[in-house]
Design a protein around this motif. Structure first.
Motif, PDB file in Angstrom:
ATOM      1  N   ARG A   4     -37.388 -59.467 -11.916  1.00  0.00           N
ATOM      2  CA  ARG A   4     -38.816 -59.379 -12.239  1.00  0.00           C
ATOM      3  C   ARG A   4     -39.009 -59.427 -13.749  1.00  0.00           C
ATOM      4  O   ARG A   4     -39.790 -58.672 -14.311  1.00  0.00           O
ATOM      5  CB  ARG A   4     -39.374 -58.090 -11.646  1.00  0.00           C
ATOM      6  N   ASP A   6     -40.472 -61.543 -15.604  1.00  0.00           N
ATOM      7  CA  ASP A   6     -41.799 -61.984 -16.053  1.00  0.00           C
ATOM      8  C   ASP A   6     -42.719 -60.814 -16.383  1.00  0.00           C
ATOM      9  O   ASP A   6     -43.511 -60.905 -17.324  1.00  0.00           O
ATOM     10  CB  ASP A   6     -42.472 -62.842 -14.977  1.00  0.00           C
ATOM     11  N   GLU A   7     -42.629 -59.744 -15.614  1.00  0.00           N
ATOM     12  CA  GLU A   7     -43.545 -58.617 -15.806  1.00  0.00           C
ATOM     13  C   GLU A   7     -43.382 -57.944 -17.170  1.00  0.00           C
ATOM     14  O   GLU A   7     -44.360 -57.820 -17.919  1.00  0.00           O
ATOM     15  CB  GLU A   7     -43.396 -57.625 -14.662  1.00  0.00           C
ATOM     16  N   ARG A  11     -46.074 -58.059 -20.376  1.00  0.00           N
ATOM     17  CA  ARG A  11     -46.613 -56.819 -20.954  1.00  0.00           C
ATOM     18  C   ARG A  11     -46.411 -56.773 -22.462  1.00  0.00           C
ATOM     19  O   ARG A  11     -47.207 -56.183 -23.177  1.00  0.00           O
ATOM     20  CB  ARG A  11     -45.951 -55.592 -20.322  1.00  0.00           C
ATOM     21  N   CYS A  55     -37.348 -51.087 -21.612  1.00  0.00           N
ATOM     22  CA  CYS A  55     -37.525 -50.790 -20.192  1.00  0.00           C
ATOM     23  C   CYS A  55     -36.211 -50.312 -19.585  1.00  0.00           C
ATOM     24  O   CYS A  55     -35.202 -50.202 -20.283  1.00  0.00           O
ATOM     25  CB  CYS A  55     -38.039 -52.030 -19.452  1.00  0.00           C
ATOM     26  N   ASP A  59     -36.883 -51.776 -13.884  1.00  0.00           N
ATOM     27  CA  ASP A  59     -38.078 -52.538 -14.240  1.00  0.00           C
ATOM     28  C   ASP A  59     -37.813 -54.037 -14.176  1.00  0.00           C
ATOM     29  O   ASP A  59     -38.748 -54.827 -14.059  1.00  0.00           O
ATOM     30  CB  ASP A  59     -38.551 -52.183 -15.653  1.00  0.00           C
TER      31      ASP A  59
END
Length: 77
Positions: A4, A6-7, A11, A55, A59
């Protein structure tokens, strides 16, 4: 396993190219990871990704169950 990436990138308003430079990997390798085609990730790379994106590993990745019509270890789209 599903990536994930991209998240946290979104942000932080960061591009894959910027992240690749910060982490010290190629854009191609990050794209392989981002598109769930990587078979493994070195702990040093994972640590560098987490440091650059501020992160935790959770995450960046999540575990998804394998579907019967899919080879084991491949995330569903």
């Amino acid at each position: 396993m599903e990536c994930r990436l991209d998240e946290p990138l979104a942000r932080r308003g960061m591009t894959v190219t910027q992240l690749a430079r910060r982490v010290g990997v190629t854009v191609v390798n990050l794209s392989v990871l981002k598109n769930n085609r990587a078979r493994a990730v070195r702990f040093s790379t994972l640590t560098a990704l987490c440091d650059a994106l501020d992160c935790q590993p959770g995450d960046l990745f999540r575990v998804v169950p394998d579907r019967p019509d899919q080879p084991a270890g491949r995330a569903s789209p």
